[in-house]
Design a protein around this motif. Structure first.
Motif, mmCIF file in Angstrom:
data_model
loop_
_atom_site.group_PDB
_atom_site.id
_atom_site.type_symbol
_atom_site.label_atom_id
_atom_site.label_comp_id
_atom_site.label_asym_id
_atom_site.label_seq_id
_atom_site.Cartn_x
_atom_site.Cartn_y
_atom_site.Cartn_z
ATOM 1 N N TYR A 1 -16.732 -20.393 30.422
ATOM 2 C CA TYR A 1 -15.272 -20.296 30.485
ATOM 3 C C TYR A 1 -14.594 -21.110 29.383
ATOM 4 C CZ TYR A 1 -16.061 -18.134 35.014
ATOM 5 O OH TYR A 1 -16.472 -17.275 36.017
ATOM 6 N N GLY A 2 -15.336 -21.395 28.329
ATOM 7 C CA GLY A 2 -14.772 -22.186 27.240
ATOM 8 C C GLY A 2 -13.848 -21.422 26.310
ATOM 9 N N GLY A 3 -13.830 -20.088 26.423
ATOM 10 C CA GLY A 3 -12.915 -19.292 25.600
ATOM 11 C C GLY A 3 -13.606 -18.220 24.797
ATOM 12 N N PHE A 4 -14.616 -18.583 24.027
ATOM 13 C CA PHE A 4 -15.208 -17.599 23.108
ATOM 14 C C PHE A 4 -16.001 -16.519 23.843
ATOM 15 C CE2 PHE A 4 -18.250 -21.108 23.382
ATOM 16 C CZ PHE A 4 -19.459 -20.455 23.588
ATOM 17 N N VAL A 5 -16.578 -16.842 24.992
ATOM 18 C CA VAL A 5 -17.305 -15.822 25.750
ATOM 19 C C VAL A 5 -16.342 -14.765 26.280
ATOM 20 C CG1 VAL A 5 -18.689 -15.367 27.808
ATOM 21 C CG2 VAL A 5 -19.228 -17.340 26.366
ATOM 22 N N GLU A 6 -15.223 -15.195 26.810
ATOM 23 C CA GLU A 6 -14.240 -14.243 27.327
ATOM 24 C C GLU A 6 -13.664 -13.379 26.212
ATOM 25 O OE1 GLU A 6 -11.199 -15.720 29.863
ATOM 26 O OE2 GLU A 6 -12.576 -16.036 31.542
ATOM 27 N N ASP A 7 -13.498 -13.950 25.032
ATOM 28 C CA ASP A 7 -13.046 -13.147 23.893
ATOM 29 C C ASP A 7 -14.039 -12.018 23.599
ATOM 30 O OD1 ASP A 7 -10.821 -14.743 23.604
ATOM 31 O OD2 ASP A 7 -11.672 -15.963 21.994
ATOM 32 N N ALA A 8 -15.320 -12.342 23.662
ATOM 33 C CA ALA A 8 -16.338 -11.322 23.424
ATOM 34 C C ALA A 8 -16.336 -10.277 24.535
ATOM 35 C CB ALA A 8 -17.716 -11.980 23.332
ATOM 36 N N LEU A 9 -16.128 -10.713 25.765
ATOM 37 C CA LEU A 9 -16.089 -9.771 26.884
ATOM 38 C C LEU A 9 -14.901 -8.813 26.772
ATOM 39 C CD1 LEU A 9 -17.086 -12.064 29.895
ATOM 40 C CD2 LEU A 9 -18.514 -10.447 28.634
ATOM 41 N N GLN A 10 -13.806 -9.281 26.214
ATOM 42 C CA GLN A 10 -12.659 -8.399 25.986
ATOM 43 C C GLN A 10 -13.025 -7.285 25.013
ATOM 44 O OE1 GLN A 10 -9.345 -10.879 24.769
ATOM 45 N NE2 GLN A 10 -9.644 -12.232 26.514
ATOM 46 N N GLU A 11 -13.767 -7.623 23.966
ATOM 47 C CA GLU A 11 -14.217 -6.607 23.013
ATOM 48 C C GLU A 11 -15.152 -5.611 23.693
ATOM 49 O OE1 GLU A 11 -13.227 -6.399 19.847
ATOM 50 O OE2 GLU A 11 -11.992 -8.208 19.960
ATOM 51 N N TYR A 12 -15.986 -6.119 24.569
ATOM 52 C CA TYR A 12 -16.915 -5.277 25.333
ATOM 53 C C TYR A 12 -16.152 -4.289 26.216
ATOM 54 C CZ TYR A 12 -19.843 -4.669 29.595
ATOM 55 O OH TYR A 12 -20.495 -4.198 30.701
ATOM 56 N N ILE B 1 -22.246 -9.334 20.812
ATOM 57 C CA ILE B 1 -21.400 -8.477 21.656
ATOM 58 C C ILE B 1 -20.203 -7.963 20.868
ATOM 59 C CG2 ILE B 1 -19.801 -8.526 23.623
ATOM 60 C CD1 ILE B 1 -21.859 -10.444 24.983
ATOM 61 N N VAL B 2 -19.563 -8.845 20.122
ATOM 62 C CA VAL B 2 -18.404 -8.441 19.317
ATOM 63 C C VAL B 2 -18.820 -7.426 18.262
ATOM 64 C CG1 VAL B 2 -16.715 -9.260 17.624
ATOM 65 C CG2 VAL B 2 -17.115 -10.571 19.716
ATOM 66 N N ARG B 3 -19.948 -7.678 17.595
ATOM 67 C CA ARG B 3 -20.418 -6.772 16.554
ATOM 68 C C ARG B 3 -20.779 -5.405 17.137
ATOM 69 N NH1 ARG B 3 -24.792 -9.221 15.295
ATOM 70 N NH2 ARG B 3 -23.709 -10.818 14.090
ATOM 71 N N GLY B 4 -21.510 -5.399 18.228
ATOM 72 C CA GLY B 4 -21.894 -4.138 18.851
ATOM 73 C C GLY B 4 -20.709 -3.360 19.387
ATOM 74 N N SER B 5 -19.741 -4.076 19.947
ATOM 75 C CA SER B 5 -18.544 -3.422 20.470
ATOM 76 C C SER B 5 -17.738 -2.774 19.349
ATOM 77 C CB SER B 5 -17.669 -4.444 21.216
ATOM 78 O OG SER B 5 -18.345 -4.980 22.337
ATOM 79 N N ALA B 6 -17.588 -3.484 18.237
ATOM 80 C CA ALA B 6 -16.851 -2.934 17.094
ATOM 81 C C ALA B 6 -17.544 -1.687 16.557
ATOM 82 C CB ALA B 6 -16.730 -3.989 15.997
#
Length: 222
Positions: free
Chosen positions: A87-98, A42-47
Motif C-alpha cells: 500500500y505504499g503507492g507504486f503497487v496500486e499505480d501498477a494495478l490501475q494500469e492492469y 505489470i505497467v509494461r505488459g498493460s501498456a
C-alpha cells in the motif's frame, strides 16, 4: 563490578535489537525490490496490451493481459506479508494500469466489463483504472470517426457517460479514494470533448447524406 555487568547487559541488548532491525529491514527491502520489479512488468505488459487492443490485435491483447494477471497474483504474497510495501503507492499505480488494460480490451471487444473481484483488486485501484480507461475509449472512438466507422461510437459514449455517473457519486476524501476526484474531473472533460467530436461528426455525416440525395442524377449523353 555491578555497573560493568549492567553495561555489558545493555550492550548485549542493543546488539540483539540491532540484529532484529537488520533482519526486519532486509525482509522489507527484499519485498520492496520484488514489488517494484513486478510493478514495472505489470505497467509494461498493460501498456502493450492496450496498444494491441487499439491495433485490433485482440488475441494478442488478451494474451498480454493474461500475462499481467499472472504477475498481479504474485503480489498476493507481498500484500499478506508486507502490507506497508503493497500500500505504499507504486503497487496500486501498477494495478490501475492492469485494470485499464482489461477494461479497454473488454470494451473494444464488446464484452462485459470485468469487476474488481474478477481482476482480484480492491475498489480504489479499480475505479481509478476505470477512470483512465475513458481516455482509451475516446481514442478508439476518434479512430472510428477517422475511418468513417460510426458503428459503436454512440454505445461507447454511453459507457463513458455511465462510468462518469458512478465515479462522481464517490464523494470521499482523496486519502480514501487515492485521488479519484481529480481523475473524475478528467473523465468529465474527456466525456464532453468526445461528445462534441461525435456530435459534429454525425451532423457532418447527415449533411453529406442530404447533399448527396439532392444531387441530380447524371444524364446519359449517349
Amino acid at each position: 563490578m555491578a555497573d560493568q555487568k549492567r553495561d555489558e547487559g545493555a550492550v548485549e541488548a542493543l546488539r540483539s535489537y540491532a540484529a532484529l532491525a537488520q533482519a526486519e529491514f532486509s525482509r522489507h527491502h527484499e519485498a520492496r525490490e520484488e514489488a517494484l520489479r513486478l510493478s514495472r512488468e505489470i505497467v509494461r505488459g498493460s501498456a502493450n496490451s492496450i496498444r494491441a487492443s487499439h491495433r485490433g490485435e485482440l488475441k494478442r491483447a488478451e494474451e498480454l493481459a493474461a500475462g499481467v494477471r499472472a504477475l498481479v497474483r504474485r503480489l498476493d504474497d507481498v500484500r499478506e506479508k508486507h502490507p506497508k510495501v503493497f500500500y505504499g503507492g507504486f503497487v496500486e499505480d501498477a494495478l490501475q494500469e492492469y485494470v485499464e488494460a482489461h477494461a479497454t480490451l473488454a470494451l473494444i471487444r464488446g464484452t462485459p466489463l470485468p469487476g474488481p473481484c474478477d481482476l482480484g483488486v480492491e475498489s480504489r485501484p479499480y475505479l481509478n483504472g476505470l477512470a483512465d480507461t475513458t481516455g482509451e475509449i475516446r481514442r478508439y472512438i476518434l479512430d472510428g470517426l477517422r475511418r468513417d466507422d460510426f458503428t459503436r461510437c454512440e454505445d461507447l459514449l454511453d459507457v463513458m457517460d455511465e462510468v462518469y455517473t458512478h465515479l462522481v457519486s464517490m464523494d470521499y476524501p482523496d486519502a480514501v479514494t487515492g485521488g479519484l476526484r481529480r481523475r473524475t474531473d478528467m473523465v468529465r472533460g474527456v466525456l464532453e470533448r468526445t461528445r462534441g467530436d461525435l456530435t459534429m461528426a454525425l451532423r457532418q455525416r447527415r449533411l453529406e447524406a442530404r447533399l448527396a440525395a439532392m444531387e441530380p442524377e447524371e444524364q446519359d449523353d449517349s
